[in-house]
Design an enzyme around this catalytic site. Structure first.
Site, mmCIF file in Angstrom:
data_model
loop_
_atom_site.group_PDB
_atom_site.id
_atom_site.type_symbol
_atom_site.label_atom_id
_atom_site.label_comp_id
_atom_site.label_asym_id
_atom_site.label_seq_id
_atom_site.Cartn_x
_atom_site.Cartn_y
_atom_site.Cartn_z
ATOM 1 N N GLU A 83 19.488 11.368 4.479
ATOM 2 C CA GLU A 83 18.655 10.710 5.482
ATOM 3 C C GLU A 83 19.546 10.213 6.605
ATOM 4 O O GLU A 83 19.099 10.035 7.729
ATOM 5 C CB GLU A 83 17.896 9.546 4.836
ATOM 6 N N CYS A 115 14.150 10.300 1.285
ATOM 7 C CA CYS A 115 14.879 10.231 0.003
ATOM 8 C C CYS A 115 14.622 11.443 -0.884
ATOM 9 O O CYS A 115 15.193 11.538 -1.979
ATOM 10 C CB CYS A 115 14.495 8.971 -0.752
ATOM 11 N N THR A 156 17.527 -4.300 0.085
ATOM 12 C CA THR A 156 17.452 -3.034 -0.656
ATOM 13 C C THR A 156 18.443 -2.002 -0.115
ATOM 14 O O THR A 156 18.344 -0.823 -0.439
ATOM 15 C CB THR A 156 16.019 -2.440 -0.620
ATOM 16 N N SER A 205 4.770 1.116 2.107
ATOM 17 C CA SER A 205 5.669 2.101 1.491
ATOM 18 C C SER A 205 5.506 2.106 -0.023
ATOM 19 O O SER A 205 5.598 3.162 -0.665
ATOM 20 C CB SER A 205 7.128 1.828 1.892
ATOM 21 N N HIS A 237 12.784 7.770 -8.483
ATOM 22 C CA HIS A 237 13.461 7.315 -7.271
ATOM 23 C C HIS A 237 13.399 5.782 -7.277
ATOM 24 O O HIS A 237 12.335 5.204 -7.483
ATOM 25 C CB HIS A 237 12.772 7.871 -6.024
ATOM 26 N N LYS A 246 7.061 -0.372 -11.354
ATOM 27 C CA LYS A 246 5.762 -0.269 -10.681
ATOM 28 C C LYS A 246 5.224 1.155 -10.797
ATOM 29 O O LYS A 246 4.050 1.379 -11.071
ATOM 30 C CB LYS A 246 5.893 -0.624 -9.196
ATOM 31 N N ASN A 280 19.847 0.940 -2.760
ATOM 32 C CA ASN A 280 19.159 2.192 -2.446
ATOM 33 C C ASN A 280 20.154 3.200 -1.882
ATOM 34 O O ASN A 280 20.837 2.933 -0.895
ATOM 35 C CB ASN A 280 18.029 1.945 -1.448
ATOM 36 N N SER A 314 9.829 8.993 1.599
ATOM 37 C CA SER A 314 8.801 8.450 2.494
ATOM 38 C C SER A 314 8.401 9.474 3.548
ATOM 39 O O SER A 314 9.183 10.331 3.937
ATOM 40 C CB SER A 314 9.336 7.198 3.186
HETATM 41 N N1 CAA Z 1 11.731 -15.003 -8.763
HETATM 42 C C1 CAA Z 1 11.255 -13.850 -9.274
HETATM 43 N N2 CAA Z 1 10.504 -12.972 -8.550
HETATM 44 C C2 CAA Z 1 10.226 -13.285 -7.275
HETATM 45 C C3 CAA Z 1 10.678 -14.507 -6.692
HETATM 46 C C4 CAA Z 1 11.454 -15.390 -7.496
HETATM 47 N N3 CAA Z 1 11.936 -16.529 -6.998
HETATM 48 N N4 CAA Z 1 10.230 -14.522 -5.413
HETATM 49 C C5 CAA Z 1 9.531 -13.383 -5.200
HETATM 50 N N5 CAA Z 1 9.527 -12.639 -6.327
HETATM 51 C C6 CAA Z 1 8.940 -11.303 -6.523
HETATM 52 C C7 CAA Z 1 7.579 -11.123 -5.872
HETATM 53 O O1 CAA Z 1 6.547 -11.609 -6.692
HETATM 54 C C8 CAA Z 1 7.550 -9.600 -5.739
HETATM 55 O O2 CAA Z 1 7.249 -9.011 -6.979
HETATM 56 P P1 CAA Z 1 6.025 -7.982 -7.150
HETATM 57 O O3 CAA Z 1 6.265 -6.885 -6.149
HETATM 58 O O4 CAA Z 1 6.133 -7.528 -8.533
HETATM 59 O O5 CAA Z 1 4.808 -8.782 -6.827
HETATM 60 C C9 CAA Z 1 9.003 -9.239 -5.432
HETATM 61 O O6 CAA Z 1 9.763 -10.381 -5.836
HETATM 62 C C10 CAA Z 1 9.266 -8.958 -3.964
HETATM 63 O O7 CAA Z 1 8.715 -10.008 -3.215
HETATM 64 P P2 CAA Z 1 7.936 -9.722 -1.850
HETATM 65 O O8 CAA Z 1 6.975 -8.595 -2.017
HETATM 66 O O9 CAA Z 1 7.451 -11.015 -1.319
HETATM 67 O O10 CAA Z 1 9.200 -9.247 -0.992
HETATM 68 P P3 CAA Z 1 9.313 -8.824 0.514
HETATM 69 O O11 CAA Z 1 8.014 -8.868 1.216
HETATM 70 O O12 CAA Z 1 10.428 -9.614 1.079
HETATM 71 O O13 CAA Z 1 9.762 -7.301 0.480
HETATM 72 C C11 CAA Z 1 10.055 -5.040 -0.081
HETATM 73 C C12 CAA Z 1 9.921 -6.468 -0.619
HETATM 74 C C13 CAA Z 1 8.725 -4.616 0.551
HETATM 75 C C14 CAA Z 1 10.411 -4.107 -1.212
HETATM 76 C C15 CAA Z 1 11.181 -5.035 1.008
HETATM 77 O O14 CAA Z 1 12.412 -5.265 0.388
HETATM 78 C C16 CAA Z 1 11.270 -3.750 1.779
HETATM 79 O O15 CAA Z 1 10.624 -3.572 2.801
HETATM 80 N N6 CAA Z 1 12.142 -2.787 1.314
HETATM 81 C C17 CAA Z 1 12.351 -1.517 1.972
HETATM 82 C C18 CAA Z 1 11.254 -0.521 1.701
HETATM 83 C C19 CAA Z 1 11.222 -0.036 0.290
HETATM 84 O O16 CAA Z 1 12.183 -0.078 -0.441
HETATM 85 N N7 CAA Z 1 10.057 0.506 -0.113
HETATM 86 C C20 CAA Z 1 9.896 1.087 -1.429
HETATM 87 C C21 CAA Z 1 8.924 2.225 -1.448
HETATM 88 S S1 CAA Z 1 9.371 3.439 -0.193
HETATM 89 C C22 CAA Z 1 10.579 4.387 -0.903
HETATM 90 O O17 CAA Z 1 10.740 4.378 -2.076
HETATM 91 C C23 CAA Z 1 11.420 5.216 -0.006
HETATM 92 C C24 CAA Z 1 12.688 4.505 0.266
HETATM 93 O O18 CAA Z 1 13.644 4.644 -0.455
HETATM 94 C C25 CAA Z 1 12.752 3.603 1.428
#
Ligand code: CAA
Length: 393
Positions: A83, A115, A156, A205, A237, A246, A280, A314
């Site tokens: 990528e 990816c 990540t 995503s 992945h 998940k 990642n 993605s």
């Molecule tokens: N203790 C334990 N868990 C906690 C916590 C704490 N103190 N605080 C929060 N959490 C948990 C939340 O409950 C949540 O868990 P669930 O998803 O099981 O509900 C988890 O931590 C993450 O919290 P948020 O959803 O609030 O986190 P965020 O909004 O800051 O973002 C994310 C998370 C969306 C993954 C972000 O890191 C992101 O945008 N990452 C990049 C995109 C990505 O990786 N997408 C994955 C699918 S796409 C793909 O796979 C292709 C690729 O490689 C990019």
């Protein structure tokens, strides 16, 4: 009926960066409760490239041990999936081909689909080996994942390369024929040519990934694939390791199976060891999951067992396919070298990480020596006249 020889992964080698940033350091900087990183997304640390590392040096470092062991005889194709391309025209694989001293009678190409592309590379390689079983293909997944500072995606990030030698009669994993594939035009994660960091809609995503799990599983069963309960392990992945949970939970629900958390943990924990400390690595991530499974210290011999692979990129393209572990695979693993690659990384503080993140290569076409920060086998030594100059140690 035509008889096909078994084809698949004969050897696997990984490489990662010079530096590592623990999530505890990131959390201390941005005030996040560290449990969100350690438990919420399942990440402990991220690999950070030095100023003189890029996808070429990582790819060459991953592939060099394969050439040292097997030589280059029979390798007539090199596929590099990424990528994080370094050039809009020239394939990064050509630099790797040169650094590894491969013969000129080779075809080299770069593949892209976020990816997912390394899986396309693996499937194309299998097609070439089926045409001529003496042919060997070097498939390399190499990526540096980079999001904006202080964005949700930042936690990540990561970087690594995995090199696979694809041959007939493979010593590690025999890849099976049925493949479930899925494509949907979604904007969950992308990176326009003018950007160094990815754009992402985080929740979208995750939804897009889960939709792709359904789509490629459905096609896999329609192609006559195995039943879910046949699989001894699942390599997903892993943009962050919690995503594997998940995805697995979603697949179990979708296929009407009970979602037992302890069982999921037993199934998936062996595939997350590298990704949780590397972060990642985009195209390499699903093959780091395989490396974790193979190198897993829990002692179970999975010879003859079926392993599922779910590759997601993605945008989006996904593929579900199966492999069986070749009897005796445990005698040809590179576990010690892989552990060294992870443990040799030097921990950096937040300020150093931020400075490396903000660094951009000069674009003026002048001569620039790059600081010698890395200690791996290959480095990006300089830029001159818009050309990248690599050296081997
Ligand atoms: N203790 C334990 N868990 C906690 C916590 C704490 N103190 N605080 C929060 N959490 C948990 C939340 O409950 C949540 O868990 P669930 O998803 O099981 O509900 C988890 O931590 C993450 O919290 P948020 O959803 O609030 O986190 P965020 O909004 O800051 O973002 C994310 C998370 C969306 C993954 C972000 O890191 C992101 O945008 N990452 C990049 C995109 C990505 O990786 N997408 C994955 C699918 S796409 C793909 O796979 C292709 C690729 O490689 C990019």
């Amino acid at each position: 009926m035509t008889h096909h020889p078994a084809i698949g992964i004969h050897d696997l080698s990984l490489a990662t960066t010079e530096f590592v940033l623990p999530h505890a350091t990131l959390a201390a900087h941005n005030g996040t409760e560290v449990g969100k990183y350690h438990i919420g997304i399942g990440q402990r640390s991220m690999s950070v490239p030095a100023a003189d590392e890029d996808i070429v040096t990582l790819a060459a470092a991953a592939a060099a041990p394969l050439i040292a062991t097997h030589g280059s005889d029979g390798i007539r194709t090199v596929v590099l999936a990424t990528e994080s391309a370094i050039d809009q025209a020239k394939s990064a694989g050509v630099y790797v081909h040169s650094l590894l001293g491969l013969p000129s009678a080779t075809r080299v190409v770069e593949l892209k689909q976020a990816c997912y592309a390394a899986t396309a590379g693996l499937q194309f390689a299998i097609g070439l080996v089926r045409r001529d079983p003496t042919h060997k293909v070097l498939v390399i997944a190499s990526d540096i994942s980079r999001y904006d500072l202080d964005s949700p995606g930042e936690a990540t990030q990561g970087a690594a390369a995995v090199a696979l030698l694809v041959t007939a009669d493979p010593a590690l994993v025999r890849i099976e024929d049925p493949s479930g594939v899925f494509t949907a035009d979604v904007m969950d994660f992308w990176r326009p040519n003018y950007r160094d960091t990815a754009l992402v809609d985080g929740q979208e995503s995750i939804t897009a990934y889960l939709q792709a799990v359904e789509g490629c599983w459905k096609d896999y069963t329609e192609q006559g694939g195995r039943a879910l309960q046949d699989f001894a392990a699942f390599c997903y992945h892993q943009p962050f390791t919690k995503m594997a949970y998940k995805a697995h939970r979603h697949l179990l629900n979708y296929t009407g199976h009970a979602t037992d958390e302890d069982a999921a943990r037993r199934t998936l924990a062996r595939t997350t060891a590298y990704n949780t400390v590397i972060g990642n690595s985009y195209t390499a991530s699903v093959y780091l999951a395989l490396a974790s499974l193979l190198d897993s210290a829990d002692g179970e011999d999975l010879s003859g067992k079926a392993v599922a692979f779910l590759s997601y990129g993605s945008g989006s393209v996904a593929e579900f396919f199966a492999g069986t572990l070749t009897p005796g695979y445990r005698t040809v693993l590179r576990t010690a070298a892989h552990t060294r690659a992870v443990q040799r990384r030097r921990e950096i503080d937040y300020a150093t990480y931020r400075q490396l993140h903000q660094r951009r290569l000069p674009a003026d076409g002048g001569e620039h020596l790059l600081p010698e920060q890395s200690t791996g086998p290959f480095r990006l030594a300089a830029l001159a006249g818009h050309k990248r100059i690599y050296t081997a140690r």
